[in-house]
Design a protein around this motif. Structure first.
Motif, PDB file in Angstrom:
ATOM      1  N   PRO A 346     -87.493  -7.506 -59.701  1.00 38.45           N
ATOM      2  CA  PRO A 346     -86.945  -6.063 -60.445  1.00 38.45           C
ATOM      3  C   PRO A 346     -85.723  -6.317 -61.312  1.00 38.45           C
ATOM      4  N   LEU A 347     -85.809  -5.720 -62.377  1.00 37.33           N
ATOM      5  CA  LEU A 347     -84.654  -5.808 -63.266  1.00 37.33           C
ATOM      6  C   LEU A 347     -83.278  -5.186 -62.740  1.00 37.33           C
ATOM      7  N   PRO A 348     -82.121  -5.818 -62.966  1.00 42.53           N
ATOM      8  CA  PRO A 348     -80.860  -5.022 -62.686  1.00 42.53           C
ATOM      9  C   PRO A 348     -80.669  -3.864 -63.498  1.00 42.53           C
ATOM     10  N   HIS A 349     -79.887  -2.872 -62.664  1.00 43.44           N
ATOM     11  CA  HIS A 349     -79.497  -1.703 -63.164  1.00 43.44           C
ATOM     12  C   HIS A 349     -80.637  -0.511 -63.522  1.00 43.44           C
ATOM     13  N   ARG A 350     -81.694  -0.890 -62.815  1.00 47.50           N
ATOM     14  CA  ARG A 350     -82.934   0.045 -63.014  1.00 47.50           C
ATOM     15  C   ARG A 350     -83.571   0.435 -61.577  1.00 47.50           C
ATOM     16  N   LEU A 351     -82.937   1.496 -61.156  1.00 52.87           N
ATOM     17  CA  LEU A 351     -83.267   1.871 -59.588  1.00 52.87           C
ATOM     18  C   LEU A 351     -82.994   0.582 -58.856  1.00 52.87           C
ATOM     19  N   ASN A 364     -78.079   1.480 -57.975  1.00 52.64           N
ATOM     20  CA  ASN A 364     -77.873   1.242 -59.478  1.00 52.64           C
ATOM     21  C   ASN A 364     -78.709   1.617 -60.390  1.00 52.64           C
ATOM     22  N   ASP A 365     -78.712   2.822 -61.124  1.00 48.21           N
ATOM     23  CA  ASP A 365     -79.619   3.282 -62.139  1.00 48.21           C
ATOM     24  C   ASP A 365     -78.978   3.230 -63.425  1.00 48.21           C
ATOM     25  N   SER A 366     -77.982   2.509 -63.652  1.00 48.58           N
ATOM     26  CA  SER A 366     -76.945   2.481 -65.085  1.00 48.58           C
ATOM     27  C   SER A 366     -77.565   2.582 -66.146  1.00 48.58           C
ATOM     28  N   ILE A 367     -78.949   2.311 -66.230  1.00 47.18           N
ATOM     29  CA  ILE A 367     -79.535   2.092 -67.494  1.00 47.18           C
ATOM     30  C   ILE A 367     -80.250   3.363 -67.653  1.00 47.18           C
ATOM     31  N   SER A 368     -80.087   4.292 -67.109  1.00 46.00           N
ATOM     32  CA  SER A 368     -80.316   5.741 -67.209  1.00 46.00           C
ATOM     33  C   SER A 368     -79.541   6.342 -68.297  1.00 46.00           C
ATOM     34  N   THR A 369     -80.118   6.811 -69.361  1.00 45.38           N
ATOM     35  CA  THR A 369     -79.072   7.256 -70.436  1.00 45.38           C
ATOM     36  C   THR A 369     -79.950   8.492 -70.950  1.00 45.38           C
ATOM     37  N   ASP A 383     -87.061  12.662 -50.829  1.00 48.36           N
ATOM     38  CA  ASP A 383     -87.193  13.150 -49.584  1.00 48.36           C
ATOM     39  C   ASP A 383     -86.221  12.366 -49.047  1.00 48.36           C
ATOM     40  N   THR A 384     -85.225  12.064 -49.685  1.00 47.92           N
ATOM     41  CA  THR A 384     -83.722  11.509 -49.167  1.00 47.92           C
ATOM     42  C   THR A 384     -82.443  12.574 -49.353  1.00 47.92           C
ATOM     43  N   ARG A 385     -81.562  12.223 -48.379  1.00 46.93           N
ATOM     44  CA  ARG A 385     -80.207  12.848 -48.643  1.00 46.93           C
ATOM     45  C   ARG A 385     -79.666  11.962 -49.693  1.00 46.93           C
ATOM     46  N   VAL A 386     -79.681  12.697 -50.978  1.00 49.99           N
ATOM     47  CA  VAL A 386     -79.185  12.062 -52.034  1.00 49.99           C
ATOM     48  C   VAL A 386     -77.979  12.756 -52.827  1.00 49.99           C
ATOM     49  N   ALA A 387     -76.950  11.951 -53.017  1.00 49.24           N
ATOM     50  CA  ALA A 387     -76.109  12.558 -53.958  1.00 49.24           C
ATOM     51  C   ALA A 387     -76.043  11.742 -55.417  1.00 49.24           C
ATOM     52  N   ILE A 388     -76.523  12.235 -56.486  1.00 49.56           N
ATOM     53  CA  ILE A 388     -76.615  11.662 -57.692  1.00 49.56           C
ATOM     54  C   ILE A 388     -75.324  11.804 -58.558  1.00 49.56           C
ATOM     55  N   LEU A 389     -75.037  10.592 -59.196  1.00 49.29           N
ATOM     56  CA  LEU A 389     -73.874  10.775 -60.274  1.00 49.29           C
ATOM     57  C   LEU A 389     -74.323  10.733 -61.595  1.00 49.29           C
ATOM     58  N   LEU A 390     -73.598  12.120 -62.360  1.00 45.59           N
ATOM     59  CA  LEU A 390     -74.416  12.429 -63.644  1.00 45.59           C
ATOM     60  C   LEU A 390     -73.256  12.314 -64.547  1.00 45.59           C
ATOM     61  N   GLY A 391     -73.572  11.895 -65.920  1.00 43.56           N
ATOM     62  CA  GLY A 391     -72.497  12.043 -66.920  1.00 43.56           C
ATOM     63  C   GLY A 391     -72.117  10.716 -67.571  1.00 43.56           C
ATOM     64  N   GLY A 392     -71.604  10.881 -68.899  1.00 44.93           N
ATOM     65  CA  GLY A 392     -71.019   9.882 -69.551  1.00 44.93           C
ATOM     66  C   GLY A 392     -70.761  10.083 -71.138  1.00 44.93           C
ATOM     67  N   HIS A 393     -71.038   9.105 -72.046  1.00 41.88           N
ATOM     68  CA  HIS A 393     -70.880   9.739 -73.336  1.00 41.88           C
ATOM     69  C   HIS A 393     -71.892  10.883 -73.668  1.00 41.88           C
ATOM     70  N   ASP A 394     -70.998  11.626 -74.379  1.00 39.74           N
ATOM     71  CA  ASP A 394     -71.926  12.866 -74.981  1.00 39.74           C
ATOM     72  C   ASP A 394     -72.509  12.718 -76.086  1.00 39.74           C
ATOM     73  N   ILE A 462     -76.295   7.223 -52.337  1.00 45.98           N
ATOM     74  CA  ILE A 462     -75.419   7.562 -53.619  1.00 45.98           C
ATOM     75  C   ILE A 462     -76.008   6.639 -54.790  1.00 45.98           C
ATOM     76  N   LEU A 463     -76.685   7.584 -55.662  1.00 50.00           N
ATOM     77  CA  LEU A 463     -77.462   7.394 -56.784  1.00 50.00           C
ATOM     78  C   LEU A 463     -76.765   7.463 -58.182  1.00 50.00           C
ATOM     79  N   LEU A 464     -76.438   6.212 -58.668  1.00 48.99           N
ATOM     80  CA  LEU A 464     -75.850   6.264 -59.888  1.00 48.99           C
ATOM     81  C   LEU A 464     -77.154   6.326 -61.076  1.00 48.99           C
ATOM     82  N   SER A 465     -77.340   7.340 -61.621  1.00 51.60           N
ATOM     83  CA  SER A 465     -78.429   7.406 -62.591  1.00 51.60           C
ATOM     84  C   SER A 465     -77.615   8.453 -63.538  1.00 51.60           C
ATOM     85  N   PRO A 466     -76.847   8.114 -64.412  1.00 52.47           N
ATOM     86  CA  PRO A 466     -76.064   9.224 -65.083  1.00 52.47           C
ATOM     87  C   PRO A 466     -76.578   9.941 -66.112  1.00 52.47           C
TER      88      PRO A 466
END
Length: 504
Positions: A346-351, A364-369, A383-394, A462-466
């Protein structure tokens, strides 16, 4: 335009990122004969002007090239002084200074167009789409290599085509961003196969609006006229485009300007002469490669259980369907190669699952734009206890549909951050109604701490998918993903290599 056609012309390079440096080296190598497949026929311009950022000037001048003039202000007046400007893809073709110079006769080309014009003999499989294009490209290269094909993997995925201009391969898998798709049409060379994974709004600031983004993205099919178009039957725009290609009768007036198929693309795609593409291979369609639950099918034939593949999420298994459809179109037996997906890296920064520390799994899902990509990531962890991090350039993207989907299946917590964080927070606050924890943070480090606190001792993901670009605090999504890895206690250098780039 071939490199030989630059001889005797006033030529400039605009941009000094990896694409700009690749263009410079290609021109200079051709001048010296290095990597020249037709020695003596391709002579680039002797003198060049480079337009770059002020902090790149010293690097460019350190080359010691007396025939290279380095400038920092690419004004309309200066750009108009050149016959040809080789532009890096990150620089919008719709910037006022570029449009003004083009009005005065300056021709803008990209490195992708130069490569295609030089390598008209290459067997090319071009991949684009709003999401999934990198994974689809890497899967395609991986499977072709498993089938014994000497395969190049290059383009937007991290290796400019011009870095490989003198190399040979049986198959060229080329990822193209929406910044590059028109380059293929501009080259005058027809790609063998064009794969489009999906189309929904992104990069609206670069393109100046949704309609032009869609037109530019679909130019790979509607203007470049590939021998075979491999399209996603589940995507409304691609479904409409494919049916018009298959019909061979053009586009009705009533369809022009529709949301599903913009006017410019409709007008350009004509089957009355010019050899336009007439063959479509569908994926996510009952007659082609598609999923039934976890089982991968080609038509009615069950081929492979995908449950154990290193492809998290149904959308990634859809990318496998796209790759297999392209392999069939290329003339190989995709069903025989499908099992090799089990050895795909699998490729980096993609789930990308980084690992677990202190009861927390870091993804790390940093590729999510885009919000759409963030929703796909949440679906994987539904089905997981997940905290997602959202936001970046507007970029002004609407988050209303995202908020509606969260009502149906809320995560444990959402932390907003970045330039568009407050706007996302306001949209989600109206929808949350106590269904999930909603926190606000100024930056990624603060967002990580807020996510830790929201998960508490019970832990979770902790899911970074901004759902937004990284511009501002980060150079690109890779730098953002590296920072996230470091915040989680992981080695950034160990998680960033893209496997399979180049020729193998």
């Amino acid at each position: 335009m071939r490199i030989s056609q630059l001889e005797g012309r006033r030529v400039a390079l605009w941009g000094w990122g990896r694409e700009g440096r690749a263009a410079y080296r290609a021109l200079r190598d051709r001048e010296s004969g290095i990597g020249n497949r037709e020695s003596g026929k391709n002579k680039p311009p002797a003198s060049l002007t480079l337009f770059c950022n002020p902090d790149e000037v010293m690097e460019a001048r350190a080359l010691g090239d007396d025939a290279l003039t380095v400038e920092t202000e690419a004004s309309a007046e200066r750009l108009a002084a050149f016959d040809v400007v080789i532009k890096s893809p990150g620089i919008s073709a719709y910037r006022p200074e570029a449009l003004a110079a083009a009005e005065r006769g300056t021709r803008f080309v990209g490195g992708t167009a130069l490569w295609f014009a030089e390598r008209a003999d290459a067997r090319t499989l071009c991949v684009t789409g709003t999401k999934g294009k990198s994974t689809t490209s890497a899967l395609l290269a991986h499977l072709l290599r498993a089938g014994g094909q000497r395969t190049a993997l290059a383009g937007n995925i991290g290796l400019p085509l011009l870095e490989l201009i003198g190399d040979e391969a049986d198959a060229w898998v080329i990822e193209l961003s929406s910044y590059q798709t028109r380059d293929v049409a501009a080259s005058g060379v027809r790609p063998e196969i064009a794969v489009v994974t999906n189309v929904f709004p992104e990069h609206l600031d670069w393109h100046g609006g949704e309609q032009r983004y869609v037109e530019d993205k679909l130019a790979l099919v509607a203007e470049a006229r590939p021998r075979v178009a491999v399209l996603n039957a589940d995507d409304p725009r691609l479904n409409a485009l494919g049916k018009r290609i298959e019909s061979g009768v053009g586009v009705t007036a009533g369809a022009e300007g529709s949301r599903d198929f913009p006017a410019a693309a409709c007008r350009r795609h004509s089957h009355s002469g010019g050899g336009a593409a007439g063959v479509v291979r569908w994926f996510n369609h009952a007659d082609g490669w598609h999923l039934r639950g976890d089982m991968l099918h080609r038509g009615e034939v069950a081929v492979l259980d995908t449950a154990g593949l290193p492809l998290p999420g149904r959308h990634n298994r859809g990318n496998l369907c796209a790759a297999l459809a392209a392999i069939d179109a290329f003339g190989l037996d995709a069903a025989a190669l499908a099992p090799h997906a089990a050895s795909f890296a699998p490729l980096p920064h993609r789930l990308q699952a980084l690992g677990e520390h202190d009861g927390i799994v870091w993804v790390n899902d940093s590729i999510s734009t885009t919000p759409h990509a963030s929703l796909a990531a949440l679906e994987v962890y539904r089905d997981t206890r997940v905290a997602i991090l959202l936001g970046g350039h507007d970029r002004g993207v609407d988050w209303g549909a995202f908020a509606d989907r969260l009502r149906e299946r809320p995560p444990h917590a959402v932390v907003t951050m970045g330039q568009n964080g407050p706007r996302i927070h306001d949209t989600l606050a109206a929808a949350a109604d106590g269904r999930w924890r909603l926190r606000a943070a100024d930056d990624l480090a603060a967002a990580v701490e807020a996510a830790r606190a929201a998960l508490g001792e019970a832990g979770g993901v902790i899911l970074l998918s901004p759902g937004a670009p990284s511009f501002g605090p980060y150079r690109d999504y890779t730098e953002r993903g590296r920072h996230f890895a470091a915040l989680g206690g992981f080695d950034p250098d160990a998680i960033t290599a893209i496997p399979g780039l180049g020729i193998a």
